[in-house]
Design a protein around this motif. Structure first.
Motif, PDB file in Angstrom:
ATOM      1  N   PRO A 160       0.681  -1.387  -0.065  1.00 39.38           N
ATOM      2  CA  PRO A 160       0.198   0.145  -0.011  1.00 39.38           C
ATOM      3  C   PRO A 160       0.935   1.236  -0.067  1.00 39.38           C
ATOM      4  O   PRO A 160       2.250   1.213   0.120  1.00 39.38           O
ATOM      5  CB  PRO A 160      -0.905  -0.212   1.186  1.00 39.38           C
ATOM      6  N   ARG A 161       0.165   2.280  -0.135  1.00 39.28           N
ATOM      7  CA  ARG A 161       0.730   3.825  -0.205  1.00 39.28           C
ATOM      8  C   ARG A 161       1.428   4.020   1.138  1.00 39.28           C
ATOM      9  O   ARG A 161       0.702   3.731   2.227  1.00 39.28           O
ATOM     10  CB  ARG A 161      -0.572   4.764  -0.565  1.00 39.28           C
ATOM     11  N   PHE A 162       2.367   4.814   1.334  1.00 37.38           N
ATOM     12  CA  PHE A 162       2.761   5.150   2.257  1.00 37.38           C
ATOM     13  C   PHE A 162       3.809   6.638   1.940  1.00 37.38           C
ATOM     14  O   PHE A 162       4.279   6.938   1.003  1.00 37.38           O
ATOM     15  CB  PHE A 162       3.928   4.193   3.136  1.00 37.38           C
ATOM     16  N   ILE A 163       4.142   7.290   3.205  1.00 40.02           N
ATOM     17  CA  ILE A 163       5.197   8.350   3.247  1.00 40.02           C
ATOM     18  C   ILE A 163       6.565   8.000   3.878  1.00 40.02           C
ATOM     19  O   ILE A 163       6.495   7.437   4.890  1.00 40.02           O
ATOM     20  CB  ILE A 163       4.391   9.499   4.057  1.00 40.02           C
ATOM     21  N   SER A 164       7.409   8.797   3.280  1.00 35.71           N
ATOM     22  CA  SER A 164       9.118   8.228   3.701  1.00 35.71           C
ATOM     23  C   SER A 164       9.313   9.380   4.174  1.00 35.71           C
ATOM     24  O   SER A 164       9.486  10.328   3.512  1.00 35.71           O
ATOM     25  CB  SER A 164       9.742   7.535   2.814  1.00 35.71           C
ATOM     26  N   ALA A 165       9.501   9.982   5.539  1.00 36.84           N
ATOM     27  CA  ALA A 165      10.014  11.093   6.039  1.00 36.84           C
ATOM     28  C   ALA A 165      11.592  11.183   6.105  1.00 36.84           C
ATOM     29  O   ALA A 165      12.194  10.304   5.765  1.00 36.84           O
ATOM     30  CB  ALA A 165       9.577  11.026   7.501  1.00 36.84           C
ATOM     31  N   PRO A 166      12.083  12.248   6.377  1.00 36.32           N
ATOM     32  CA  PRO A 166      13.511  12.585   6.137  1.00 36.32           C
ATOM     33  C   PRO A 166      14.297  11.505   7.265  1.00 36.32           C
ATOM     34  O   PRO A 166      13.701  11.436   8.432  1.00 36.32           O
ATOM     35  CB  PRO A 166      13.755  13.961   6.501  1.00 36.32           C
ATOM     36  N   ASN A 167      15.237  10.873   6.571  1.00 36.17           N
ATOM     37  CA  ASN A 167      16.174   9.948   7.643  1.00 36.17           C
ATOM     38  C   ASN A 167      15.050   8.840   8.264  1.00 36.17           C
ATOM     39  O   ASN A 167      15.549   8.619   9.419  1.00 36.17           O
ATOM     40  CB  ASN A 167      16.813  10.691   8.525  1.00 36.17           C
ATOM     41  N   ASN A 168      14.223   8.341   7.401  1.00 33.22           N
ATOM     42  CA  ASN A 168      13.572   7.356   7.965  1.00 33.22           C
ATOM     43  C   ASN A 168      13.532   6.162   6.999  1.00 33.22           C
ATOM     44  O   ASN A 168      13.888   6.060   5.750  1.00 33.22           O
ATOM     45  CB  ASN A 168      11.830   7.786   7.918  1.00 33.22           C
ATOM     46  N   VAL A 169      13.289   4.946   7.868  1.00 34.58           N
ATOM     47  CA  VAL A 169      13.565   3.631   7.171  1.00 34.58           C
ATOM     48  C   VAL A 169      12.156   2.810   7.259  1.00 34.58           C
ATOM     49  O   VAL A 169      11.484   2.876   8.249  1.00 34.58           O
ATOM     50  CB  VAL A 169      14.353   2.776   7.872  1.00 34.58           C
ATOM     51  N   THR A 170      11.704   2.621   5.997  1.00 31.72           N
ATOM     52  CA  THR A 170      10.318   1.992   5.972  1.00 31.72           C
ATOM     53  C   THR A 170      10.456   0.406   5.517  1.00 31.72           C
ATOM     54  O   THR A 170      11.249   0.217   4.657  1.00 31.72           O
ATOM     55  CB  THR A 170       9.456   2.735   4.858  1.00 31.72           C
ATOM     56  N   ILE A 171       9.946  -0.583   6.192  1.00 35.26           N
ATOM     57  CA  ILE A 171       9.910  -2.011   5.920  1.00 35.26           C
ATOM     58  C   ILE A 171       8.771  -2.223   5.122  1.00 35.26           C
ATOM     59  O   ILE A 171       7.609  -1.873   5.194  1.00 35.26           O
ATOM     60  CB  ILE A 171       9.819  -2.659   7.349  1.00 35.26           C
ATOM     61  N   ILE A 172       9.105  -2.957   3.876  1.00 35.67           N
ATOM     62  CA  ILE A 172       7.926  -3.339   2.901  1.00 35.67           C
ATOM     63  C   ILE A 172       7.987  -4.905   3.083  1.00 35.67           C
ATOM     64  O   ILE A 172       8.873  -5.622   2.675  1.00 35.67           O
ATOM     65  CB  ILE A 172       8.439  -2.729   1.506  1.00 35.67           C
ATOM     66  N   HIS A 173       7.042  -5.307   3.433  1.00 37.45           N
ATOM     67  CA  HIS A 173       6.635  -6.610   3.464  1.00 37.45           C
ATOM     68  C   HIS A 173       5.391  -7.319   2.579  1.00 37.45           C
ATOM     69  O   HIS A 173       4.379  -6.577   2.700  1.00 37.45           O
ATOM     70  CB  HIS A 173       6.416  -7.272   4.845  1.00 37.45           C
ATOM     71  N   SER A 174       5.537  -8.153   1.665  1.00 37.96           N
ATOM     72  CA  SER A 174       4.517  -8.539   0.847  1.00 37.96           C
ATOM     73  C   SER A 174       4.411  -9.820   0.492  1.00 37.96           C
ATOM     74  O   SER A 174       5.638 -10.512   0.618  1.00 37.96           O
ATOM     75  CB  SER A 174       4.255  -7.678  -0.365  1.00 37.96           C
ATOM     76  N   THR A 175       3.325 -10.424   0.407  1.00 37.29           N
ATOM     77  CA  THR A 175       3.174 -11.912  -0.328  1.00 37.29           C
ATOM     78  C   THR A 175       3.104 -12.052  -1.829  1.00 37.29           C
ATOM     79  O   THR A 175       1.916 -11.234  -2.104  1.00 37.29           O
ATOM     80  CB  THR A 175       1.998 -12.717   0.485  1.00 37.29           C
TER      81      THR A 175
END
Length: 265
Positions: A160-175
């Motif tokens: 899904p859609r998401f926002i990545s802030a400065p100096n931020n790490v986002t985990i993407i998990h999908s099947t």
């Protein structure tokens, strides 16, 4: 005696004018005698025509010079603005890395009518990092796909859609999965050859999405990006236990997908 001549005497007639000028004479050009050797008068416009041609060429040259000068000025202004923008924000593309890939199902089945179908199920985990200090990335929904080195689709999914802030790490998990995909003869032979490799089947993960870049009050339009993660080797699972793919040599590359008219770069 002198005798008188009989009859009346007449005066000596005067000599007639050889070219009498008749009264009320009008000019008739048709009455002139045709002279085949006479060259008709034609006005000379050569000097005027040359002058007009020179003026047109001068105007065209001036327009070209002004147009080129304006283009150079615009390019210089754009370069200056880009340099100032870079030193103020120092923008960097987001980075991606694959954390894990598990294959819980990978089946090739052939029906009695000699039709071969593929059924798969992958669990993939990736991470993305925003390295910028003043830049915010807004991601559209991400389309994920696993494929072989011969570009045979093995599984697909989304995030899904998401926002990545400065100096931020986002985990993407999908099947990622495929229920029943019919394969042709070339795809079947290629997959069976890859399944026999000792290190596992070579594959890669693709991510396609669009992002909006926001810097303070500045905001860009949506820009397409493609993330390609190569160097993955996934063994075929045996039994009910999922197999863990080798990702030690996996590397992810981010490419901008800029579309101009019908062409995408």
């Amino acid at each position: 005696m002198a005798t008188k001549p009989n009859g009346t005497t007449t005066k000596n007639p005067t000599t007639p004018n050889p070219n009498p000028t008749p009264k009320n004479q009008t000019y008739n050009p048709k009455s002139q005698t045709y002279n085949p050797n006479r060259i008709p008068y034609r006005p000379n416009y050569r000097h005027k025509r040359r002058g007009r041609g020179c003026n047109c060429r001068r105007c065209f040259c001036r327009c070209c010079c002004w147009t080129i000068l304006m283009i150079i000025v615009i390019l210089i202004l754009v370069a200056i603005a880009g340099t100032i923008f870079y030193f103020l924000y120092r923008p960097q593309l987001p980075s991606f890395s694959i954390s894990s890939l598990k294959i819980s199902q990978f089946n090739l089945t052939t029906s009695p009518d000699d039709t071969t179908r593929l059924a798969t199920n992958f669990n993939v985990t990736l991470s993305t990092k925003n390295k910028n200090k003043k830049v915010v990335y807004t991601y559209d929904p991400i389309a994920l796909k696993a494929e072989s080195t011969n570009q045979i689709e093995l599984a697909n999914g989304d995030f899904p859609r998401f926002i990545s802030a400065p100096n931020n790490v986002t985990i993407i998990h999908s099947t990622l999965s495929i229920v029943s995909q019919v394969l042709d003869v070339d795809s079947i032979s290629s997959l069976k050859s890859d399944m026999k490799r000792k290190r596992g089947m070579p594959m890669r993960i693709l991510l396609d999405t669009k992002i909006v870049v926001k810097m303070d009050k500045l905001k860009t339009n949506k820009v397409g990006i493609r993330v390609t993660c190569d160097g993955i080797n996934g063994p075929i699972p045996k039994g009910k236990n999922p197999s863990v793919a080798s990702i030690t040599t996996a590397k992810c590359k981010v490419d901008l997908r800029i579309k101009i008219l019908r062409w995408t770069f």
